[in-house]
Write an enzyme that holds these catalytic residues in place. Structure first.
Site, PDB file in Angstrom:
ATOM      1  N   GLY A  11       4.921  -5.204   3.467  1.00 47.04           N
ATOM      2  CA  GLY A  11       4.676  -5.156   2.027  1.00 47.04           C
ATOM      3  C   GLY A  11       4.035  -6.392   1.417  1.00 47.04           C
ATOM      4  CE1 TYR A  14      -7.565  -8.207   0.750  1.00 45.68           C
ATOM      5  CE2 TYR A  14      -8.005  -6.206   2.009  1.00 45.68           C
ATOM      6  CZ  TYR A  14      -8.382  -7.124   1.046  1.00 45.68           C
ATOM      7  OH  TYR A  14      -9.564  -6.962   0.388  1.00 45.68           O
ATOM      8  CG  LEU A  15      -3.470  -1.240   2.449  1.00 42.86           C
ATOM      9  CD1 LEU A  15      -4.529  -1.068   1.359  1.00 42.86           C
ATOM     10  CD2 LEU A  15      -3.754  -0.275   3.591  1.00 42.86           C
ATOM     11  CE  LYS A 138      -5.177   0.875  12.951  1.00 46.70           C
ATOM     12  NZ  LYS A 138      -6.131   0.702  11.841  1.00 46.70           N
TER      13      LYS A 138
HETATM   14  P1  NDP Z   1      -2.294  -7.973   7.230  1.00 45.51           P
HETATM   15  O1  NDP Z   1      -2.996  -8.849   8.220  1.00 45.51           O
HETATM   16  O2  NDP Z   1      -2.397  -8.350   5.800  1.00 45.51           O
HETATM   17  O3  NDP Z   1      -0.766  -7.905   7.685  1.00 45.51           O
HETATM   18  C1  NDP Z   1       0.100  -6.957   7.142  1.00 45.51           C
HETATM   19  C2  NDP Z   1       1.538  -7.263   7.451  1.00 45.51           C
HETATM   20  O4  NDP Z   1       1.797  -7.159   8.832  1.00 45.51           O
HETATM   21  C3  NDP Z   1       2.020  -8.665   7.131  1.00 45.51           C
HETATM   22  O5  NDP Z   1       2.151  -8.866   5.764  1.00 45.51           O
HETATM   23  C4  NDP Z   1       3.338  -8.686   7.874  1.00 45.51           C
HETATM   24  O6  NDP Z   1       4.346  -8.048   7.129  1.00 45.51           O
HETATM   25  C5  NDP Z   1       3.060  -7.756   9.058  1.00 45.51           C
HETATM   26  N1  NDP Z   1       3.066  -8.532  10.303  1.00 45.51           N
HETATM   27  C6  NDP Z   1       2.117  -9.376  10.764  1.00 45.51           C
HETATM   28  N2  NDP Z   1       2.518  -9.912  11.934  1.00 45.51           N
HETATM   29  C7  NDP Z   1       3.731  -9.393  12.196  1.00 45.51           C
HETATM   30  C8  NDP Z   1       4.673  -9.563  13.244  1.00 45.51           C
HETATM   31  N3  NDP Z   1       4.440 -10.389  14.274  1.00 45.51           N
HETATM   32  N4  NDP Z   1       5.825  -8.867  13.197  1.00 45.51           N
HETATM   33  C9  NDP Z   1       6.080  -8.025  12.163  1.00 45.51           C
HETATM   34  N5  NDP Z   1       5.235  -7.833  11.140  1.00 45.51           N
HETATM   35  C10 NDP Z   1       4.090  -8.515  11.164  1.00 45.51           C
HETATM   36  O7  NDP Z   1      -2.746  -6.462   7.438  1.00 45.51           O
HETATM   37  P2  NDP Z   1      -3.898  -5.666   6.697  1.00 45.51           P
HETATM   38  O8  NDP Z   1      -3.435  -5.291   5.332  1.00 45.51           O
HETATM   39  O9  NDP Z   1      -5.159  -6.423   6.850  1.00 45.51           O
HETATM   40  O10 NDP Z   1      -4.013  -4.352   7.599  1.00 45.51           O
HETATM   41  C11 NDP Z   1      -3.225  -3.192   7.376  1.00 45.51           C
HETATM   42  C12 NDP Z   1      -3.916  -1.990   8.036  1.00 45.51           C
HETATM   43  O11 NDP Z   1      -5.202  -1.780   7.444  1.00 45.51           O
HETATM   44  C13 NDP Z   1      -4.162  -2.125   9.540  1.00 45.51           C
HETATM   45  O12 NDP Z   1      -3.898  -0.897  10.171  1.00 45.51           O
HETATM   46  C14 NDP Z   1      -5.636  -2.448   9.648  1.00 45.51           C
HETATM   47  O13 NDP Z   1      -6.220  -2.003  10.856  1.00 45.51           O
HETATM   48  C15 NDP Z   1      -6.208  -1.711   8.445  1.00 45.51           C
HETATM   49  N6  NDP Z   1      -7.426  -2.342   7.921  1.00 45.51           N
HETATM   50  C16 NDP Z   1      -8.548  -1.578   7.701  1.00 45.51           C
HETATM   51  C17 NDP Z   1      -9.699  -2.151   7.204  1.00 45.51           C
HETATM   52  C18 NDP Z   1     -10.871  -1.300   6.911  1.00 45.51           C
HETATM   53  O14 NDP Z   1     -11.938  -1.821   6.508  1.00 45.51           O
HETATM   54  N7  NDP Z   1     -10.774  -0.007   7.036  1.00 45.51           N
HETATM   55  C19 NDP Z   1      -9.779  -3.594   6.913  1.00 45.51           C
HETATM   56  C20 NDP Z   1      -8.543  -4.281   7.113  1.00 45.51           C
HETATM   57  C21 NDP Z   1      -7.418  -3.676   7.617  1.00 45.51           C
HETATM   58  P3  NDP Z   1       5.414  -8.785   6.164  1.00 45.51           P
HETATM   59  O15 NDP Z   1       4.961  -8.439   4.799  1.00 45.51           O
HETATM   60  O16 NDP Z   1       6.696  -8.170   6.542  1.00 45.51           O
HETATM   61  O17 NDP Z   1       5.348 -10.240   6.466  1.00 45.51           O
END
Ligand code: NDP
Length: 312
Positions: A11, A14-15, A138
């Site tokens: 939560g 970024y998304l 995925k």
């Molecule tokens: P982020 O890099 O912002 O990470 C999202 C969350 O993942 C973090 O806030 C954290 O949750 C959790 N996280 C990271 N590392 C760990 C870990 N080691 N253990 C547990 N939780 C972890 O993600 P995005 O928002 O960039 O991506 C979300 C989805 O969107 C992905 O599936 C990605 O592939 C997709 N995406 C698609 C894009 C497009 O152009 N279509 C572009 C970017 C992303 P917490 O809040 O708990 O800390």
């Protein structure tokens, strides 16, 4: 009908943070996994506290503590996971297998939305290495969901506007130049761009909708299906100036991957499939899928032109 209670995992991402906002705005009782590993990450903690102030519930838990996940899941009807999946930031897609184990044990979840939000991985079986890892992982998650007979919705969100429009569809760039742009190939392949808050809102709309149960939902706002050339043209019209354009042929683009870091290569292959092959828009949506802007015409989505105005 009573609105489902939602747990957002990831939560503060970024998304994810946008999903929390959309869930609260749509009146869902919203829970956020507050991972113990966040520790002293002050930005995350402050964000969680501000969500709490807005009415969200923080539930403490960790991917290393199965029972904590089960406990969190038991509080809700719907789980949305937005765990990281962009290699240049972080890629933890397979951690969701632990979440799925917990959903199985909890046994109460009416819908699970895994961390997808991009290209439909089911259509990417011929994707190139190493970029295909995103789609392969995925698909592993999808298989686990379907094997466990967990009700699901898969959101195929296409291109996040911030990544693609910001950089005029050029990899490695997220701010538009006022001087020049490099076209990938002829720049004429169509892609689909969706503003991130719109992605979140469409996603939240699906969770209690029987039309999206066990379906892939494609986000295809009609005005945002454009080629790179068209995106550049919109920007040129906004700044009142023509950019100097060059082009990088497919072979040269692929050759340029050599010697680059793994994470960069993964991202570049995604651009390859989107911009050289047109993988997002070169197919019709079949009967087993639905399209979000048709399902929810009440959402006034952000057009590419509106989005690009942010960079003026
Ligand atoms: P982020 O890099 O912002 O990470 C999202 C969350 O993942 C973090 O806030 C954290 O949750 C959790 N996280 C990271 N590392 C760990 C870990 N080691 N253990 C547990 N939780 C972890 O993600 P995005 O928002 O960039 O991506 C979300 C989805 O969107 C992905 O599936 C990605 O592939 C997709 N995406 C698609 C894009 C497009 O152009 N279509 C572009 C970017 C992303 P917490 O809040 O708990 O800390």
């Amino acid at each position: 009908m009573e609105k489902s209670k939602v747990l957002v995992v990831g939560g503060t991402g970024y998304l994810g943070k946008r999903l929390v906002k959309a869930s609260l705005a749509e009146g869902h009782e919203t829970y956020i996994l507050n991972r113990t590993e966040i520790g002293v990450d002050i930005d995350k903690v402050q964000m969680l506290l501000s969500f709490k102030e807005q009415g969200a519930h923080l539930v403490s838990g960790s991917f290393t503590d199965h029972q904590s996940l089960v406990k969190a899941i038991k509080l809700v009807d719907v789980v949305i996971c937005t765990i990281s999946g962009v290699h240049i930031r972080s890629h933890q897609i397979l951690l969701q297998l632990k979440l799925i184990d917990a959903i199985k044990e909890a046994g109460n979840v009416k819908r699970f939305l895994p961390s997808e939000f991009g290209t439909d991985p089911a259509r990417m079986e011929n994707a190139l290495e190493p970029g295909r890892v995103t789609f392969d992982d995925k698909m592993i998650v999808r298989k686990a969901i379907e094997d466990a007979q967990i009700p699901f919705t898969y959101i195929s969100a296409n291109c996040f506007a911030g990544y693609f429009l910001g950089g005029l569809c050029q990899p490695g760039k997220i701010l538009p130049s006022r001087d020049s742009a490099v076209l990938l190939g002829d720049g004429n392949k169509k892609a689909i761009y969706v503003e991130e808050d719109d992605i979140a809102m469409y996603t939240i709309k699906t969770i209690d909708d029987p039309r999206t149960l066990n379906k892939t939902v494609y986000l295809r706002p009609p005005k945002n299906i454009l080629s790179q050339r068209e995106v550049v043209e919109i920007w040129e019209n906004l700044i009142g100036k023509e950019l100097q354009k060059s082009s990088i042929p497919k072979e040269e683009f692929l050759a340029s991957l050599k010697g680059q870091e793994y994470a960069q290569q993964v991202g570049l292959i995604h651009y390859y499939h989107v911009c050289y092959e047109g993988c997002l828009a070169n197919f019709e949506i079949g009967n087993d899928a639905v399209e979000a802007s048709e399902l929810y015409p009440e959402i006034k989505y952000t057009t590419v032109e509106e989005y690009m105005k942010r960079y003026l």
